[in-house]
Design an enzyme around this catalytic site. Structure first.
Site, PDB file in Angstrom:
ATOM      1  N   HIS A 581       2.583  18.117 -19.513  1.00  0.00           N
ATOM      2  CA  HIS A 581       1.409  16.704 -19.330  1.00  0.00           C
ATOM      3  C   HIS A 581       0.630  17.122 -18.189  1.00  0.00           C
ATOM      4  O   HIS A 581       0.171  16.245 -17.298  1.00  0.00           O
ATOM      5  CB  HIS A 581       2.302  15.637 -18.849  1.00  0.00           C
ATOM      6  CG  HIS A 581       3.170  15.183 -20.015  1.00  0.00           C
ATOM      7  ND1 HIS A 581       4.424  14.249 -19.772  1.00  0.00           N
ATOM      8  CD2 HIS A 581       3.171  15.390 -21.432  1.00  0.00           C
ATOM      9  CE1 HIS A 581       4.986  14.007 -21.099  1.00  0.00           C
ATOM     10  NE2 HIS A 581       4.185  14.736 -22.027  1.00  0.00           N
ATOM     11  N   HIS A 624       4.378  10.118 -21.618  1.00  0.00           N
ATOM     12  CA  HIS A 624       3.830  10.983 -22.211  1.00  0.00           C
ATOM     13  C   HIS A 624       2.443  10.714 -22.416  1.00  0.00           C
ATOM     14  O   HIS A 624       2.166   9.579 -22.625  1.00  0.00           O
ATOM     15  CB  HIS A 624       4.458  11.232 -23.552  1.00  0.00           C
ATOM     16  CG  HIS A 624       5.905  11.763 -23.384  1.00  0.00           C
ATOM     17  ND1 HIS A 624       6.426  12.849 -23.577  1.00  0.00           N
ATOM     18  CD2 HIS A 624       6.942  11.049 -22.701  1.00  0.00           C
ATOM     19  CE1 HIS A 624       7.882  12.793 -23.579  1.00  0.00           C
ATOM     20  NE2 HIS A 624       8.105  11.663 -22.687  1.00  0.00           N
TER      21      HIS A 624
END
Ligand SMILES: Cc1cc2nc3c(=O)[nH]c(=O)nc-3n(C[C@H](O)[C@H](O)[C@H](O)COP(=O)(O)OP(=O)(O)OC[C@H]3O[C@@H](n4cnc5c(N)ncnc54)[C@H](O)[C@@H]3O)c2cc1C
Ligand SMILES: *[C@@H]1O[C@H](CO)[C@@H](O)[C@H](O)[C@H]1NC(C)=O
Ligand SMILES: *[C@@H]1O[C@H](CO)[C@@H](O)[C@H](O)[C@H]1NC(C)=O
Ligand SMILES: *[C@@H]1O[C@H](CO)[C@@H](O)[C@H](O)[C@H]1NC(C)=O
Ligand SMILES: *[C@@H]1O[C@H](CO)[C@@H](O)[C@H](O)[C@H]1NC(C)=O
Length: 698
Positions: A581, A624
């Site tokens: 990420h 996410h």
């Protein structure tokens, strides 16, 4: 070893009635175009068909394809997408089946940039892998499919970082209420199958989800039986089950919705959702195997701002670049690595970095590549004799090859706050006080901030303060998720969501085909190791609680030798890896705080270059990243098509609004979302999860 009992159980939950209501469900080719047959993909062409396009989108990944679809909706605005990777059509079978993401992953193939960080001095001097999708659909074509929404506090903190007295109309797009509306607009949510709900006891609130967007979200149609242990074990450990993780408060334990189309249990991603469903459209052209090598600028700067004339692109380093012109805008959507790299090789970035790489400086913009933040993940692994997803897959049974079984991907997760991690308010408050002290410690700051540029230093401090004052006290600091894709092993992963370490992306070459230099400075702030240590200590206790206790055998990783706080910190520094990420490398911040884009996503110092992708968030979020990026790209398309009338973008006088016209949004979604309702719930949440891939190495 698979016990026959478990196979029987597994097959039982797959009995026909469970799937019936989904199979019967009519599939609407959403996108407000009515129902069309499968697209002939006439928009994917071997070469550009025009010399110039209204919009050139550099990068056909998650955000790029959302924009391509929305900006070409009127049937006349010409849009060109240039994607460095291939179409992915040759690997469609692997991309489509969710479960295969762990077993026949495209990571490491030609569809993966397979970047490496430089050696991380606070993380055991390790050089770490940074996979990124190089394919139409971008990383969303190769990822773990978790769709998690952030916490409202995080989005509102982002708003507060960019809002000034004169950019309200644009800055108000980046509030929780506005982003929530955009995330819902992009989504069609389908509730769980009866069997998934029964196996897991999962809770959801359909009202928090969208009903008619292009992207499908749902839960896997089949849940591996041991997923039943997740919610009760975490409840026993003091982590309550969330009933609604998608409305702004994502604290607690839950099953994430996944980017899966329940009509045939396939991956739903930017290409399949936003492009393949389109009717034929002559005004949209998509080129694969076309890497943008640089932005070209016209000679006539306007009001001191450069005007992009177009871009150059090539298949690889051996091909002579071709050029194509932009009538309105160049939009960079190369992702957290690709977009800052494109700016840098085009001469937009910190002067010292550009000089060292022999790149002529067009705009000295020190923030490009700065503020890099990422989630770091590690975990604990136990042996098990229960069936895992991995065991069932390895059995080779007919069931293991069924669409139903292959709809399973890891999706049990949770976000926990600091009070939980530090066992109470008092010790947590001490921790936060310690964090705040760093800002008064010049020596510490010098080692933490990867540049001496005044604006970037100011930005580092502003971001840091958003964490200490707003985010850390309220949002999830750590994600804890259940990973059962390995045979014979159960892993519980912990991933840091509030990194106090900020790194930097630079280049040491003027060629887009040479990898950029990636220095996330993992664990440069020691608090990050402390937070992960606390999380792992909690997770070890899970294995002493029913029902997980009955499922796990011995602890394989890290094992009994790790006991003291120092042991745990050493373990995380030696073993944590990216949760995939990375972001914040073209941060939306004021220019004097190391920003790259303003509230309208325009690059400072240009009239018509925007960045729209996961690189523009100024902060890490407890999610996410897909869900917030889909929302951000939807919102950005609205801002381009219907520029807010009051307020201006901060970087330009007039800029894009003159060029984009008053194209009324044909989706009826443009209404939205600039309006901000006064009070919102204290907690708002987005949640998403991580692919299990990296952790198979545990
Ligand atoms: C292994 C893995 C697992 C993940 N799991 C999840 C998950 O489960 N849930 C979740 O929410 N997120 C997950 N993520 C993160 C998520 O996929 C990304 O955050 C998201 O896709 C980023 O979107 P983007 O539009 O910013 O960039 P991308 O989707 O990466 O798209 C960027 C595109 O630009 C192209 N490009 C780059 N440079 C150029 C250039 N010079 N010229 C032309 N094209 C260029 C790239 O080839 C790529 O196609 C995962 C990521 C990875 C790598
Ligand atoms: C932190 O989480 C716990 C549950 O683990 C909850 O009881 C508490 O209210 C949360 N604290 C805040 C500030 O939200
Ligand atoms: C799944 O269904 C969608 C929508 O009907 C379709 O576009 C896609 O091609 C299907 N995929 C497979 C593998 O059948
Ligand atoms: C650029 O940096 C990379 C490390 O990311 C290194 O491997 C490479 O040798 C460097 N190239 C030059 C020309 O300095
Ligand atoms: C947009 O909508 C307004 C009001 O509905 C209308 O007056 C205007 O003509 C429309 N513009 C275009 C470009 O369709």
């Amino acid at each position: 070893m698979i016990s026959s009992e478990l196979i029987a159980l597994t097959l039982a939950v797959l009995s026909a009635p469970v799937f019936a209501h989904h199979q019967a469900r009519e599939f609407h080719n959403v996108h407000n175009h009515g129902i069309y047959p499968l697209s002939p993909r006439n928009y994917i062409t071997p070469e550009t068909k025009l010399d110039s396009y209204d919009y050139i989108i550099a990068g056909g990944g998650l955000a790029g394809l959302v924009l391509a679809s929305r900006l070409s909706d009127d049937g006349t605005t010409t849009v060109l997408v240039l994607e460095a990777g291939d179409t992915g059509d040759a690997e469609k079978a692997k991309i489509d089946r969710p479960g295969l993401t762990y077993f026949t992953s495209l990571l490491g193939s030609s569809y993966d940039y397979a970047y490496k960080t430089i050696a991380q001095s606070s993380a055991g001097d390790r050089i770490m892998n940074w996979p990124r999708g190089k394919i139409l659909g971008g990383s969303a074509a190769v990822n773990g499919m978790y769709m998690v929404r952030p916490n409202s506090v995080e989005i509102d903190a982002w708003h507060d970082l960019i809002a000034t007295s004169d950019n309200k109309a644009y800055a108000d797009a980046w509030t929780w209420d506005s982003l929530l509306a955009a995330m819902k607009k992009g989504e069609t949510f389908t509730g769980p199958t009866d069997s998934a709900e029964e196996t897991t006891g999962l809770k959801f609130n359909a009202a928090s989800h969208g009903t008619s967007g292009p992207l499908h979200t749902t839960f896997p149609g089949y849940m591996v039986p041991i997923t039943s242990a997740w919610l009760p074990t975490l409840a026993a450990a003091g982590i309550p089950t969330s009933e609604d993780a998608y409305g702004g408060n994502n604290l607690g334990a839950f099953f994430s919705t996944m980017a899966i189309n329940p009509t045939n249990w396939t991956r739903s991603y930017a290409k399949s959702a936003y492009i393949d469903t389109l009717p034929p459209r002559d005004n949209l052209h998509v080129l694969a195997n076309a890497a943008v090598t640089k932005i070209t600028f016209a000679d006539n700067a306007q009001d001191g701002n450069l005007v992009a004339s177009g871009v150059e692109f090539a298949k690889d380093a051996s091909e002579t670049p071709k050029s194509v012109s932009a009538k309105k805008e160049v939009i960079l959507a190369g992702g957290a690595v690709g977009s800052p790299q494109m700016l840098l090789v085009s001469g937009v970035g910190p002067k010292d970095v550009l000089d060292a790489a022999s790149i002529p400086v067009k705009i000295n913009l020190p923030g490009v590549g700065a503020h890099l933040q990422d989630h770091l993940a590690t975990g604990i692994q136990w042996s098990t004799t229960e069936d895992t997803q991995g065991t069932i897959f390895a059995s080779g049974s007919d069931f293991s090859k069924s669409d139903e079984f292959l709809s399973y991907v890891n999706c049990a997760t949770s976000y926990v706050n600091g009070t939980y991690l530090f066992d109470g308010t008092e010790s947590f408050n001490n921790f936060v006080t310690g964090l705040k002290d760093t800002l008064n410690d010049d020596n510490a700051l010098q080692s933490l901030i990867p540049t001496t540029d005044d604006t970037t230093v100011a930005g580092y401090k502003a971001i840091y303060q958003s964490y200490t004052d707003k985010i850390v006290p309220e949002a999830g600091m750590v994600e804890i998720l259940y990973s059962i894709n390995s045979a014979g092993r159960i892993t519980i992963q912990t991933a840091l969501q509030t990194p106090m370490s900020q790194g930097r992306l630079t280049v040491n070459s003027s060629s887009i085909f040479d990898a950029p230099v990636l220095d996330p400075k993992y664990f440069s702030h020691p608090a990050d190791a402390v937070v992960l240590r606390q999380a792992l200590k909690k997770v070890r206790q899970f294995a002493t609680l029913s029902p997980l206790k009955e499922l796990v055998g011995e602890e394989l990783v890290p094992g009994p030798s790790v006991q003291s706080d120092a042991d745990w910190e050493s373990y995380v520094r030696q073993n944590a890896n990216t949760e995939f990420h990375p972001g914040c490398t073209c941060a939306m911040m004021p220019k004097d705080k190391g920003g790259v884009v303003d509230a309208s996503l325009k690059v400072y110092g240009t009239t018509n270059v925007r960045v729209i992708d996961g690189s523009v968030f100024p902060l890490s979020m407890s999610a996410h990243l897909m869900a917030p990026i889909y929302g951000m790209a939807e919102k950005a398309a609205e801002l381009i098509l219907s520029p807010p009338t009051s307020g201006t973008s901060t970087s330009t006088a007039g800029g894009a609004s003159g060029t984009s016209g008053s194209n009324n949004n044909s989706d009826g979604g443009g209404n939205a979302a600039v309006a901000v309702s006064g009070a919102h719930a204290k907690w708002l949440a987005l949640v998403s999860v991580v692919a299990g891939v990296v952790f198979t190495s545990l």
